[in-house]
Design an enzyme around this catalytic site. Sequence first.
Site: not given
Ligand code: NOJ
Ligand code: CA
Length: 685
Positions: A182, A384-386, A464-465, A483, A489
């Site tokens: 990024e 969504h899974h962060e 993402h990431e 991503e 963002e």
């Molecule tokens: C980074 C992601 O790119 C973003 O889209 C997301 O909202 C945040 N992490 C939280 O998970």
């Molecule tokens: Ca990101």
Amino acid sequence: MLNRSMPFKTVLVAALLLAASGIAGAADSLTASVSSPDGRNRLTVSIDEHGVPRYTVTRGEETVIAPSRLGLRFAAQPELGEGFRIADVAHASRDERWEQPWGERRMVRDHHQALRVRFENGSGVHFDLQVRAFDDGIGFRYEVPEQEGYGDLVIVDELTEFALERQGTAWWIPGRRYNRYEYVYHTTPVDEVVMAHTPMTVRTPAGTHVSLHEAALVDYAGYVLDHRREGVFQTNLTPWSDGARVKTGTPFHTPWRTIQLADNAAGLLDSTMILNLNEPNRLGDVSWVEPGKYVGIWWAMHINVRTWGSGPIHGATTEETMRYMDFAAEHGFDGVLVEGWNIGWDGDWYHNGDVFSFTEAYPDFDLEAVTAYGAERGVRLIGHHETSGNVTNYARQMEAAFDLYESVGVTQVKTGYVADAGQLKRVDENGLAHYEWHDGQFAGGEYLRSVTEAAERRISINTHEPVKDTGLRRTYPNWISREGARGQEFNAWGSPPNPPEHTAILPFTRMLAGPMDFTPGIFDLMPNGADSPNRVKTTLAKQLALYVTLYSPIQMAADLPENYAARPEAFQFIVDVPTDWERSVGVDGAVGDFVVVARQERGGADWYLGALTDENARTVDVPLDFLEAGRDYTAQVYADGEDADWDANPYAIEISERTVTAGDRLALRLAPGGGTAIRFVAAPE
Ligand code: NOJ
Ligand code: CA
């Protein structure tokens, strides 16, 4: 040893040998070559006086890659790099068309000439280089057959080099830095590149456009381009936390090292080589993988009007989800992404990787109720899974987490691996924590595991990431997007926002790897107020153009519903634009300056065009010869207004209609930081 997926390799070698029977056997020659079907791109393998294998790539008269080293180095075995001779050579070719389940084009032609070179040393140690030469570039990979002394292996270095002309211009982002992929792109002479992620794109002094990357990165480490000597880059494999680069054993093969080639910038946009170097679909029937458009409880958190964590302005509530579902149903969106629904976001979520639950919702979010509500309206919840980088915490819960989503009809999940590069947490069987890179062998395996676990439940994954894309969507079509670059963002939090040229660089760099979930469509361009340095540095029309120029089979309409309600005329383009295409054409462009892309809707006759520029105004003359000859089209044009300017007057937009045919040309006037989006509605035949 880790899982390795070998079977397809055997099939390929068999096919090559079969096709080459009667041609093979140039044993003990000093060189071997292969050219693309059009004869322009040529790779030549040679052996120097020390028995070091090298390769050269030419395009016509131009040497694009000067003689460059090949080889692999191991922790415990003699390296494959010196004292070798060419022991055997086999040629083959292929000309096939295959169909993508979804994509920027339905049909892909795989037309190449192949070469397999066997290297052998005096002790009988041997390995192969497989080369495929296409009209749009060249790919090669190492294949190390099973042999004595090379059972379990730790690769400590890959010796592959790319010797480039130092005076070329490179567009690149730094490798091995904390923010993964990024970064804002650098534009420098090749000479000034330090350590770069791939794809890295270079314009040679002769004007040829070259993109270095890799294809089919499976069970191996990703590489960064390490500028070792003037103009000479080495594949620096991302290490494990213990220093090993790759843990493997014979037989194994590396990913393809790829060199995409085109006469100009637009030519790169039509390249299909990365996909062609990946294995066909392994998932069987994938009719359940659905491209589409979505909205979500997302931007509100990035601009601080809602929170991921619980509290008075918690975003992921049942009520708020239903509001977004109503909006989605009204405007024909398929999905609503909801972030912050699960326990673990409270406090500093960046560091909550150890406590995230992927099955327990906050009390104000009723998973069953929202999914049932959506089902009645033809809208799906997008999961969504962060992980906040704790990959082991996620791995332990993964099956239960996907089971839960499957049970309520969720068919797409966005995953997240927010953690500094090199800080993905791996907890071993003894409970000890180790910190790994997002593009190392360990992480690559974990990303793919999430994709295959999800596939078993007919769920698609948007990572993402992520690790960089290397075309694995062909093999695993439920890996629907990712991503892996600086997305929209960044315009919410600044630090700093994306410069206007960013989206004029992405199509020629990051996007050559595959789809990106950039999340276009911000309509309130100054969400932090007119005085804030954090703002979207585009015009309104350019936000629309992004839907065509940045390909993804899933596209978000990223802004808040109320901001779309305020500009219904411009919003109509987002409602209309498809995300699945019959064909795509790179019409024009110059890396970092501007890009023009046209795409025909899959299953329809309409065409769409996106054109955008950097901070400079320009007029681009676009021939409409991509349209079907002899047919009338109504061009619905969303152009920058007369005095539009991303800084001074970003909202000025001119929406107009005219009748055009394939013989016409349009002069598109793009404002500073501006763009044009067009829908060409085909007249009935
Ligand atoms: C980074 C992601 O790119 C973003 O889209 C997301 O909202 C945040 N992490 C939280 O998970
Ligand atoms: Ca990101």
